[in-house]
Design a protein around this motif. Structure first.
Motif, mmCIF file in Angstrom:
data_model
loop_
_atom_site.group_PDB
_atom_site.id
_atom_site.type_symbol
_atom_site.label_atom_id
_atom_site.label_comp_id
_atom_site.label_asym_id
_atom_site.label_seq_id
_atom_site.Cartn_x
_atom_site.Cartn_y
_atom_site.Cartn_z
ATOM 1 N N ASN A 167 0.828 -1.217 0.000
ATOM 2 C CA ASN A 167 0.000 0.000 0.000
ATOM 3 C C ASN A 167 0.857 1.260 0.000
ATOM 4 O O ASN A 167 0.384 2.341 0.304
ATOM 5 C CB ASN A 167 -0.935 0.007 1.212
ATOM 6 C CG ASN A 167 -0.176 0.006 2.527
ATOM 7 O OD1 ASN A 167 1.025 -0.247 2.547
ATOM 8 N ND2 ASN A 167 -0.861 0.296 3.619
ATOM 9 N N LYS A 168 2.135 1.115 -0.343
ATOM 10 C CA LYS A 168 3.051 2.257 -0.383
ATOM 11 C C LYS A 168 3.217 2.727 -1.820
ATOM 12 O O LYS A 168 3.360 1.921 -2.738
ATOM 13 C CB LYS A 168 4.406 1.873 0.230
ATOM 14 C CG LYS A 168 4.320 1.537 1.709
ATOM 15 C CD LYS A 168 5.680 1.133 2.249
ATOM 16 C CE LYS A 168 5.624 0.939 3.772
ATOM 17 N NZ LYS A 168 4.721 -0.146 4.169
ATOM 18 N N GLY A 169 3.224 4.053 -2.005
ATOM 19 C CA GLY A 169 3.317 4.626 -3.344
ATOM 20 C C GLY A 169 4.754 4.745 -3.825
ATOM 21 O O GLY A 169 5.702 4.272 -3.181
ATOM 22 N N LEU A 170 4.909 5.384 -4.977
ATOM 23 C CA LEU A 170 6.239 5.614 -5.547
ATOM 24 C C LEU A 170 7.057 6.509 -4.616
ATOM 25 O O LEU A 170 6.524 7.410 -3.979
ATOM 26 C CB LEU A 170 6.124 6.290 -6.908
ATOM 27 C CG LEU A 170 5.426 5.517 -8.031
ATOM 28 C CD1 LEU A 170 5.260 6.426 -9.241
ATOM 29 C CD2 LEU A 170 6.224 4.284 -8.409
ATOM 30 N N LYS A 171 8.353 6.251 -4.565
ATOM 31 C CA LYS A 171 9.258 7.108 -3.820
ATOM 32 C C LYS A 171 10.089 7.903 -4.813
ATOM 33 O O LYS A 171 10.583 7.345 -5.803
ATOM 34 C CB LYS A 171 10.175 6.286 -2.904
ATOM 35 C CG LYS A 171 11.037 7.143 -1.984
ATOM 36 C CD LYS A 171 11.889 6.278 -1.071
ATOM 37 C CE LYS A 171 12.729 7.138 -0.129
ATOM 38 N NZ LYS A 171 13.611 6.321 0.739
ATOM 39 N N VAL A 172 10.245 9.201 -4.560
ATOM 40 C CA VAL A 172 10.959 10.056 -5.511
ATOM 41 C C VAL A 172 12.053 10.845 -4.803
ATOM 42 O O VAL A 172 12.101 10.927 -3.577
ATOM 43 C CB VAL A 172 9.988 11.030 -6.219
ATOM 44 C CG1 VAL A 172 8.984 10.276 -7.070
ATOM 45 C CG2 VAL A 172 9.278 11.932 -5.212
ATOM 46 N N THR A 173 12.913 11.440 -5.620
ATOM 47 C CA THR A 173 13.980 12.306 -5.126
ATOM 48 C C THR A 173 14.104 13.500 -6.051
ATOM 49 O O THR A 173 13.765 13.413 -7.237
ATOM 50 C CB THR A 173 15.325 11.555 -5.072
ATOM 51 O OG1 THR A 173 16.352 12.439 -4.614
ATOM 52 C CG2 THR A 173 15.730 11.017 -6.436
ATOM 53 N N THR A 174 14.571 14.622 -5.508
ATOM 54 C CA THR A 174 14.864 15.772 -6.363
ATOM 55 C C THR A 174 16.319 15.731 -6.847
ATOM 56 O O THR A 174 16.732 16.591 -7.621
ATOM 57 C CB THR A 174 14.626 17.102 -5.617
ATOM 58 O OG1 THR A 174 15.566 17.223 -4.549
ATOM 59 C CG2 THR A 174 13.212 17.183 -5.080
ATOM 60 N N LYS A 175 17.063 14.730 -6.380
ATOM 61 C CA LYS A 175 18.452 14.559 -6.820
ATOM 62 C C LYS A 175 18.448 13.808 -8.156
ATOM 63 O O LYS A 175 18.750 12.620 -8.239
ATOM 64 C CB LYS A 175 19.250 13.799 -5.763
ATOM 65 C CG LYS A 175 19.280 14.508 -4.418
ATOM 66 C CD LYS A 175 19.926 13.659 -3.340
ATOM 67 C CE LYS A 175 19.884 14.357 -1.985
ATOM 68 N NZ LYS A 175 20.455 13.541 -0.894
ATOM 69 N N VAL A 176 18.077 14.533 -9.195
ATOM 70 C CA VAL A 176 17.886 13.940 -10.519
ATOM 71 C C VAL A 176 19.211 13.416 -11.073
ATOM 72 O O VAL A 176 20.251 14.073 -10.960
ATOM 73 C CB VAL A 176 17.274 14.982 -11.481
ATOM 74 C CG1 VAL A 176 17.242 14.464 -12.905
ATOM 75 C CG2 VAL A 176 15.874 15.344 -11.014
ATOM 76 N N ALA A 177 19.165 12.227 -11.675
ATOM 77 C CA ALA A 177 20.351 11.612 -12.276
ATOM 78 C C ALA A 177 19.952 10.989 -13.612
ATOM 79 O O ALA A 177 18.978 10.239 -13.689
ATOM 80 C CB ALA A 177 20.931 10.542 -11.349
#
Length: 551
Positions: A167-177
């Motif tokens: 039940n956990k959604g996508l995890k994101v970062t602003t440290k784009v690579a």
């Protein structure tokens, strides 16, 4: 070690198997109904900030918001974008570069400032004025309290780092690579990192200097292991392609009207060829002409010397059967994995953790300690393989067979560390306790194989167990007791699952016969595959309706 990559493409799925010495080591699958998000970059909008859990929820244009932890926020959001941010916005000014290094035909665009990593984000509306706002505070051991410049409604660029699971959604970062063949471009960082697996100091120094001279101001990169020994031209071509991708991302950001996808990572097969196809791989075998041409085209551009290792499979047998992969795949969904010694490993997966139990088999050894150590050592190798193969992440608890000697427990600990050293996911291993328990944490990135290729059972709702037949019969009898107390009907039809129907009607004096005699009612049993095995429905013949909920 002989390493091969086998790619199978079907109408509704792509499958990739990586074998080591003929045994399946890693397995990936891409299904049309389960879109792959890892590596995708989105223009997102902060929808909610929850300082209590040091996180924000970001609308990226999908059905559910993505999860952004404050520790995954890059330094550009720790300081507002203003005129004294140290980045020159003048497009006519060219940053100083080595006169000996260029990035080919795109160098004019690169050095004109069009690829300034901060520029497109500044143009996103609405503008956020951070002055006077109560900024979120994130406390770290290294930096202490850090203010995070996030506000509800703010647009930010984020990249998916972990698939949704349970039940956990996508995890994101602003440290784009942005990944390339030999390096990973970091648009918001100035640092140049080099893979720890590159041991030679001179080679590290050479690669780092190349990157510092070639990349535009404001960009950083991570140099991958595959860059070892590569020429300056090969690396420059790699950077040039990634900078083109970043230029496209900026253009999409500038014209976007709301949260949206601005960069989609390679397909599964292409990303495996990009990230895992190295000189250590003996061959790639592909049974799809389309994928074969796609991968050949990519490898010709970035690593033409590896083209001879790619082959199109046109055999009569399915490719996975030909390479003996289907047999190994059968173990990925089984709870019990047998060992050659006669013992076995039981794997139980839950949302919170995975529990693994090691059981001993028959042995001719008279020494119990020695027998336990032999079985544990064999199980250890198989467990490390299954963790990679099933892509199990999170907390893992292994219950080894008890051993009395401390030196044997230490050996298991060191052996497990060595086995997991080849695992690309980050793992942490803790020593074996006196109870024989070993704790492992493994980085969770993708859904594990079980989550990808199975669905929750509609009968048991994911518990793996259903109500016993005896309990269901008691439920039916209680219903009949309530029915007889307040009704004068004498004819009913009961609908049950076929397995239950066979159970209650078998024998000279069946269960349903006993119920009819006891409650003085005529019962007709009907089979219905649509009914759960632990449920029943009762239909009134006189009223011609379902009366199950009436009693």
């Amino acid at each position: 070690m002989k390493k091969e990559i086998i790619i199978n493409s079907a109408l509704n799925e792509d499958r990739v198997a990586i074998t080591e010495d003929g045994r399946l080591a890693e397995y990936f699958i891409e299904l049309p109904d389960k879109e792959r998000y890892i590596g995708n970059i989105y223009l997102g909008r902060v929808s909610k900030i929850v300082t209590g859990i040091n996180a924000a929820f970001v609308n990226i244009g999908l059905r559910s918001d993505a999860f952004l932890h404050f520790s995954d926020v890059d330094e550009t959001l720790e300081n507002p974008f203003d005129e004294d941010d140290g980045v020159d916005d003048d497009e006519d000014e060219t940053p100083e570069k080595s006169s000996q290094t260029t990035l080919g035909k795109n160098s004019a665009d690169i050095y004109s400032g069009k690829l300034n990593p901060y520029k497109a984000l500044k143009r996103i509306k609405p503008e956020i004025n951070f002055k006077g706002k109560s900024l979120a505070v994130f406390s770290t051991k290294k930096s202490g309290d850090v203010q995070i410049n996030l506000a509800t409604g703010q647009y930010i660029l984020v990249q998916v780092t972990r698939e949704a699971y349970a039940n956990k959604g996508l995890k994101v970062t602003t440290k784009v690579a942005i990944p390339g063949r030999y390096t990973v471009l970091l648009p918001f960082e100035n640092n140049v990192g080099v893979s720890k697996k590159i041991a030679a100091k001179n080679e590290k120094r050479r690669l780092r200097q190349l990157a510092k001279h070639a990349l535009p101001e404001g960009f950083g990169c991570i140099i991958r292991t595959a860059a070892t020994g590569k020429t300056e031209e090969e690396l420059l071509n790699d950077w040039s392609m990634m900078l083109e991708i970043w230029h496209d991302i900026q253009q999409k950001v500038e014209i976007a009207n709301g949260p949206s996808l601005v960069y989609q990572d390679f397909s599964l097969a292409a990303s495996v060829a990009r990230d895992l196809f190295t000189a250590q791989v003996q061959r790639i075998a592909i049974d799809s002409k389309k994928l074969y041409k796609e991968i050949i085209s990519y490898i010709r551009r970035v690593s033409p010397h590896l083209e001879s290792k790619i082959e199109f499979y046109s055999g009569k047998n399915p490719i996975f059967e030909e390479f003996g992969i289907e047999k190994d795949l059968q173990t990925t969904l089984k709870q019990r994995v047998n060992l050659s010694s006669g013992g076995d490993v039981m794997i139980e997966q839950t949302e919170a953790m995975t529990v693994i139990d090691v059981n001993s088999g028959r042995s001719t050894e008279g020494d119990q300690e020695k027998n336990s150590m032999l079985t544990n050592s064999e199980a250890l190798v198989e467990i490390a393989r299954q963790l990679r193969l099933r892509d199990i992440g999170g907390m893992i608890i292994i219950d080894f067979i008890d051993m009395g000697r401390e030196q044997n427990r230490k050996k298991l600990y060191y052996d497990m560390q060595n086995e997991l050293a080849r695992d690309r996911a980050k793992t942490v291993v803790f020593p074996v306790t006196q109870l024989g328990l070993m704790q492992i944490t493994r980085q969770r990135i993708n859904q594990n194989i079980q989550e990808k290729i199975t669905e929750v059972c509609p009968m048991c709702k994911g518990t793996g167990r259903v109500t016993s037949k005896s309990v269901l019969i008691n439920d039916i009898e209680r219903w009949l007791r309530n029915f007889r107390r307040s009704s004068k009907e004498f004819r009913l039809t009961i609908y049950v699952h076929p397995n239950i129907a066979n159970y209650i009607t078998e024998g000279a004096i069946s269960i349903v016969s006993k119920l009819m005699l006891k409650y003085f009612v005529k019962i007709v049993v009907r089979q219905d595959t649509a009914i759960r095995i632990d449920k029943f429905k009762v239909f009134s013949i006189r009223q011609q309706r379902d009366i199950t909920s009436d009693f």
